[in-house]
Design an enzyme around this catalytic site. Structure first.
Site, PDB file in Angstrom:
ATOM      1  N   PRO A 200       0.802  -1.130   0.143  1.00 13.08           N
ATOM      2  CA  PRO A 200      -0.026   0.063   0.019  1.00 13.08           C
ATOM      3  C   PRO A 200       0.920   1.252  -0.033  1.00 13.08           C
ATOM      4  O   PRO A 200       1.875   1.341   0.799  1.00 13.08           O
ATOM      5  CB  PRO A 200      -0.866  -0.218   1.334  1.00 13.08           C
ATOM      6  N   ASN A 201       0.389   2.335  -0.864  1.00 17.58           N
ATOM      7  CA  ASN A 201       0.861   3.425  -0.863  1.00 17.58           C
ATOM      8  C   ASN A 201       2.092   3.731  -1.587  1.00 17.58           C
ATOM      9  O   ASN A 201       2.776   4.783  -1.814  1.00 17.58           O
ATOM     10  CB  ASN A 201       0.954   4.274   0.493  1.00 17.58           C
TER      11      ASN A 201
ATOM     12  N   ARG B 151       4.782  10.761  -2.366  1.00 20.51           N
ATOM     13  CA  ARG B 151       4.436  10.477  -1.109  1.00 20.51           C
ATOM     14  C   ARG B 151       5.603  10.950  -0.212  1.00 20.51           C
ATOM     15  O   ARG B 151       6.629  10.265  -0.237  1.00 20.51           O
ATOM     16  CB  ARG B 151       4.152   9.189  -1.007  1.00 20.51           C
TER      17      ARG B 151
ATOM     18  N   TYR C 126      10.986   9.031   1.217  1.00 28.60           N
ATOM     19  CA  TYR C 126      10.991   7.928  -0.005  1.00 28.60           C
ATOM     20  C   TYR C 126      11.761   8.372  -1.195  1.00 28.60           C
ATOM     21  O   TYR C 126      11.637   7.462  -2.011  1.00 28.60           O
ATOM     22  CB  TYR C 126       9.470   7.315   0.139  1.00 28.60           C
TER      23      TYR C 126
ATOM     24  N   ASN D 197       8.127  -5.277  -0.827  1.00 29.56           N
ATOM     25  CA  ASN D 197       7.980  -4.228   0.345  1.00 29.56           C
ATOM     26  C   ASN D 197       6.420  -4.288   0.598  1.00 29.56           C
ATOM     27  O   ASN D 197       5.748  -3.731  -0.076  1.00 29.56           O
ATOM     28  CB  ASN D 197       8.446  -2.754  -0.335  1.00 29.56           C
TER      29      ASN D 197
ATOM     30  N   ALA E 168       3.047  -0.773   5.016  1.00 31.19           N
ATOM     31  CA  ALA E 168       2.509  -0.519   6.333  1.00 31.19           C
ATOM     32  C   ALA E 168       1.874  -2.195   6.748  1.00 31.19           C
ATOM     33  O   ALA E 168       2.131  -2.456   8.095  1.00 31.19           O
ATOM     34  CB  ALA E 168       1.303   0.171   6.616  1.00 31.19           C
TER      35      ALA E 168
ATOM     36  N   HIS F 283       3.766  -4.407   9.420  1.00 40.49           N
ATOM     37  CA  HIS F 283       3.839  -4.382  10.794  1.00 40.49           C
ATOM     38  C   HIS F 283       2.511  -5.159  11.623  1.00 40.49           C
ATOM     39  O   HIS F 283       2.574  -5.020  12.436  1.00 40.49           O
ATOM     40  CB  HIS F 283       3.797  -2.810  11.154  1.00 40.49           C
TER      41      HIS F 283
ATOM     42  N   ASP G 250       1.449 -15.501   6.568  1.00 43.69           N
ATOM     43  CA  ASP G 250       1.072 -17.164   6.282  1.00 43.69           C
ATOM     44  C   ASP G 250       1.193 -17.442   4.768  1.00 43.69           C
ATOM     45  O   ASP G 250       1.743 -18.537   4.560  1.00 43.69           O
ATOM     46  CB  ASP G 250      -0.382 -17.277   7.052  1.00 43.69           C
TER      47      ASP G 250
ATOM     48  N   GLU H 162      12.684  -9.064   2.046  1.00 41.32           N
ATOM     49  CA  GLU H 162      11.750  -7.918   2.321  1.00 41.32           C
ATOM     50  C   GLU H 162      12.757  -6.753   2.184  1.00 41.32           C
ATOM     51  O   GLU H 162      13.587  -6.808   2.864  1.00 41.32           O
ATOM     52  CB  GLU H 162      11.279  -8.013   3.880  1.00 41.32           C
TER      53      GLU H 162
ATOM     54  N   HIS I 233      12.453  -2.414   2.734  1.00 34.71           N
ATOM     55  CA  HIS I 233      12.120  -1.030   3.078  1.00 34.71           C
ATOM     56  C   HIS I 233      13.196   0.021   2.523  1.00 34.71           C
ATOM     57  O   HIS I 233      14.029   0.042   2.902  1.00 34.71           O
ATOM     58  CB  HIS I 233      11.905  -0.897   4.603  1.00 34.71           C
TER      59      HIS I 233
ATOM     60  N   ARG J  84      12.562   5.342  12.662  1.00 36.83           N
ATOM     61  CA  ARG J  84      11.235   5.872  12.694  1.00 36.83           C
ATOM     62  C   ARG J  84      10.245   5.630  13.807  1.00 36.83           C
ATOM     63  O   ARG J  84      10.837   5.144  14.961  1.00 36.83           O
ATOM     64  CB  ARG J  84      10.585   5.703  11.244  1.00 36.83           C
TER      65      ARG J  84
ATOM     66  N   ARG K  21       6.991   1.038  13.531  1.00 35.77           N
ATOM     67  CA  ARG K  21       7.596   0.289  12.339  1.00 35.77           C
ATOM     68  C   ARG K  21       8.690  -0.376  12.655  1.00 35.77           C
ATOM     69  O   ARG K  21       9.386  -1.089  11.688  1.00 35.77           O
ATOM     70  CB  ARG K  21       8.207   1.714  11.442  1.00 35.77           C
TER      71      ARG K  21
HETATM   72  C1  DQA Z   1       8.005   1.194   4.032  1.00 35.33           C
HETATM   73  C2  DQA Z   1       8.046   1.574   5.722  1.00 35.33           C
HETATM   74  C3  DQA Z   1       6.767   1.226   6.273  1.00 35.33           C
HETATM   75  O1  DQA Z   1       6.565   1.651   7.571  1.00 35.33           O
HETATM   76  C4  DQA Z   1       5.729   2.070   5.634  1.00 35.33           C
HETATM   77  O2  DQA Z   1       4.286   1.924   6.121  1.00 35.33           O
HETATM   78  C5  DQA Z   1       5.661   2.007   4.229  1.00 35.33           C
HETATM   79  C6  DQA Z   1       6.991   2.102   3.459  1.00 35.33           C
HETATM   80  C7  DQA Z   1       9.431   1.636   3.622  1.00 35.33           C
HETATM   81  O3  DQA Z   1       9.881   1.090   2.245  1.00 35.33           O
HETATM   82  O4  DQA Z   1      10.136   2.083   4.304  1.00 35.33           O
HETATM   83  O5  DQA Z   1       4.702   2.274   3.412  1.00 35.33           O
HETATM   84  O6  DQA Z   1       7.735  -0.374   3.967  1.00 35.33           O
END
Ligand code: DQA
Length: 146
Positions: A9-10, A17, A22, A73, A76, A79, A86, A97, A99, A106, A110
């Site tokens: 997401p996002n 953003r 980022y 990635n 959110a 978390h 699963d 993974e 980030h 942060r 997180r």
């Molecule tokens: C993230 C870190 C997460 O805490 C956050 O919710 C994101 C981006 C990162 O790439 O740093 O959406 O995964």
């Protein structure tokens, strides 16, 4: 190798953003860069992004037998998504993974990843380079250097 790059997401809003956290590169430019990086290494990368947990689960399930590695990635969902944890455990496709930000510098919520235990490893804080670093790990592992 066939890579599936999953962004949660996002992350479709990369570049717009919170650019101070980022960066200014867009999601589309990230995907192009990873596709080219894969091709330069005799591999392929397919990018998938969703703001919906179920769609991410479907993408992980669909990776079985189709991809050699997942770079994810989870945004959110990292978390709190036990469903993604699963799903990763349910398939035989190894995942790293990633980030973009250093989540440990942060907010406290997180600092915890519920999804990382199902991954080979986790990279954070290296910006967009983290995705290529993860791909490089798998490429070198495949060649017997990792
Ligand atoms: C993230 C870190 C997460 O805490 C956050 O919710 C994101 C981006 C990162 O790439 O740093 O959406 O995964």
């Amino acid at each position: 190798m066939k890579f599936l790059i999953i962004n949660g997401p996002n992350l479709n809003l990369l570049g717009r953003r919170e650019p101070g956290i980022y960066g200014e590169n867009t999601y589309e430019s990230l995907c192009r860069e990873l596709e080219i990086f894969a091709a330069d290494h005799g591999s392929s990368a397919v990018c998938f992004q969703s703001n919906h947990e179920g769609a991410i689960l479907d993408a992980i399930h669909g990776a079985q037998g189709e991809y050699d590695a997942i770079i994810m990635n989870p945004g959110a969902y990292t978390h709190y998504s036990y469903a993604i944890l699963d799903a990763l455990k349910a398939v035989d496709v190894p995942c790293i993974e990633v980030h973009i930000s250093n989540v440990h510098q942060r907010e406290e919520f997180r600092h915890k990843s519920v999804t990382a235990p199902a991954c080979v490893g986790q990279i954070c804080g290296l910006g967009l380079y983290g995705y290529r670093a993860a791909m490089t790990y798998f490429l070198e592992r495949e060649e017997g250097q990792g």
